[in-house]
Design an enzyme around this catalytic site. Structure first.
Site, short mmCIF file in Angstrom:
data_model
loop_
_atom_site.label_atom_id
_atom_site.label_comp_id
_atom_site.label_asym_id
_atom_site.label_seq_id
_atom_site.Cartn_x
_atom_site.Cartn_y
_atom_site.Cartn_z
N HIS A 44 0.83 -1.20 0.00
CA HIS A 44 0.00 0.00 0.00
C HIS A 44 0.87 1.26 0.00
O HIS A 44 0.62 2.21 -0.75
CB HIS A 44 -0.86 0.07 1.28
CG HIS A 44 -1.94 -0.96 1.40
ND1 HIS A 44 -2.13 -1.69 2.55
CD2 HIS A 44 -2.90 -1.37 0.53
CE1 HIS A 44 -3.17 -2.50 2.39
NE2 HIS A 44 -3.64 -2.34 1.16
N LYS A 72 -18.14 -5.64 7.77
CA LYS A 72 -16.88 -6.39 7.86
C LYS A 72 -16.41 -6.45 9.31
O LYS A 72 -16.70 -5.56 10.10
CB LYS A 72 -15.80 -5.72 7.01
CG LYS A 72 -15.75 -6.20 5.59
CD LYS A 72 -14.39 -5.86 4.96
CE LYS A 72 -14.28 -6.38 3.54
NZ LYS A 72 -13.00 -6.01 2.92
N ARG A 110 -1.74 -5.79 -8.67
CA ARG A 110 -0.65 -6.72 -8.37
C ARG A 110 -0.45 -7.73 -9.49
O ARG A 110 0.65 -8.07 -9.86
CB ARG A 110 -0.93 -7.46 -7.06
CG ARG A 110 -0.74 -6.61 -5.84
CD ARG A 110 -1.30 -7.28 -4.63
NE ARG A 110 -2.73 -7.42 -4.76
CZ ARG A 110 -3.56 -7.67 -3.75
NH1 ARG A 110 -3.08 -7.82 -2.54
NH2 ARG A 110 -4.85 -7.78 -3.95
N SER A 127 -3.07 -7.59 2.75
CA SER A 127 -3.37 -7.50 4.19
C SER A 127 -3.88 -8.84 4.70
O SER A 127 -3.54 -9.26 5.81
CB SER A 127 -4.42 -6.42 4.44
OG SER A 127 -3.93 -5.16 4.10
O1 PNS Z 1 -8.86 -2.67 0.38
P1 PNS Z 1 -10.11 -3.17 -0.33
O2 PNS Z 1 -11.01 -3.89 0.65
O3 PNS Z 1 -9.79 -4.00 -1.55
O4 PNS Z 1 -10.89 -1.86 -0.85
C1 PNS Z 1 -12.13 -1.97 -1.53
C2 PNS Z 1 -12.79 -0.60 -1.69
C3 PNS Z 1 -12.87 0.13 -0.37
C4 PNS Z 1 -11.99 0.25 -2.66
C5 PNS Z 1 -14.21 -0.86 -2.26
O5 PNS Z 1 -14.83 -1.86 -1.51
C6 PNS Z 1 -15.10 0.38 -2.25
O6 PNS Z 1 -14.91 1.29 -3.03
N1 PNS Z 1 -16.09 0.40 -1.32
C7 PNS Z 1 -16.99 1.50 -1.13
C8 PNS Z 1 -18.43 1.15 -1.56
C9 PNS Z 1 -18.61 1.37 -3.06
O7 PNS Z 1 -18.38 2.43 -3.60
N2 PNS Z 1 -19.00 0.28 -3.75
C10 PNS Z 1 -19.21 0.27 -5.17
C11 PNS Z 1 -17.89 -0.02 -5.89
S1 PNS Z 1 -18.07 0.05 -7.65
#
Ligand code: PNS
Length: 161
Positions: A17, A41, A90, A127
């Protein structure tokens, strides 16, 4: 002012990150690292802990700020007036879901996503894997900042590091 947003769960922040955040900071005037508040979560670290670890890990990175958000990322990104969401890729396995999210975010609100290729040093790092290794007593030093490794040891082994 060109602002990038690096969203994520950051449970906890890894060196992968931090590599993306530092490289985004070299391309944008301002980088907001946005920690998702997701009541559905069960993270290992609370929102406050995740934000605090990110703040400590990014001390000395000019233009980088840490924040938290809930709800749709595009709502938050619009309010910040971001130029782009910046994500690390990645491997090909990341691509399908990231592409879907990028296209949905563009469709929802015209918010751009830019992908950075992860430094190969960290291409296997996540993570989730770091937490799994720590839960089983493995050594995560070098994969996360030292103070994060200590927090992981405390949390998983019940001893201070
Ligand atoms: O570290 P992560 O868990 O891979 O991050 C995922 C994240 C936070 C980028 C994604 O879950 C997100 O954008 N969540 C917010 C809700 C949202 O906007 N959902 C629609 C995505 S198209």
């Amino acid at each position: 002012m060109r602002t990038a947003c690096c969203p994520g769960t950051y449970d906890p922040v890894t060196n992968g990150h931090l590599d993306i955040v530092a490289r985004a900071a070299a391309c944008f005037d301002r980088v907001v690292v946005a920690v998702l508040i997701n009541p559905a979560k069960q993270p290992m670290f609370s929102l406050e802990e995740r934000v605090a670890m990110l703040k400590e890990a990014t001390i000395g990175m000019p233009g980088v700020e840490i924040d938290a958000f809930s709800g749709l990322l595009v709502g938050y990104a619009k309010a910040l007036d971001v130029t782009a969401i910046v994500k690390g890729l990645r491997a090909v396995s990341d691509f399908d879901y990231e592409l879907q999210m990028a296209q949905m975010n563009y469709r929802l609100a015209g918010v751009e996503t830019m992908f950075m290729t992860t430094n190969p040093t960290w291409s296997y790092l996540s993570s989730s894997l770091v937490k799994d290794v720590a839960r089983h007593g493995g050594d995560v030093s070098g994969l996360v900042p030292d103070f994060v490794a200590a927090r992981l040891r405390e949390r998983t082994q019940g001893r201070a590091g």
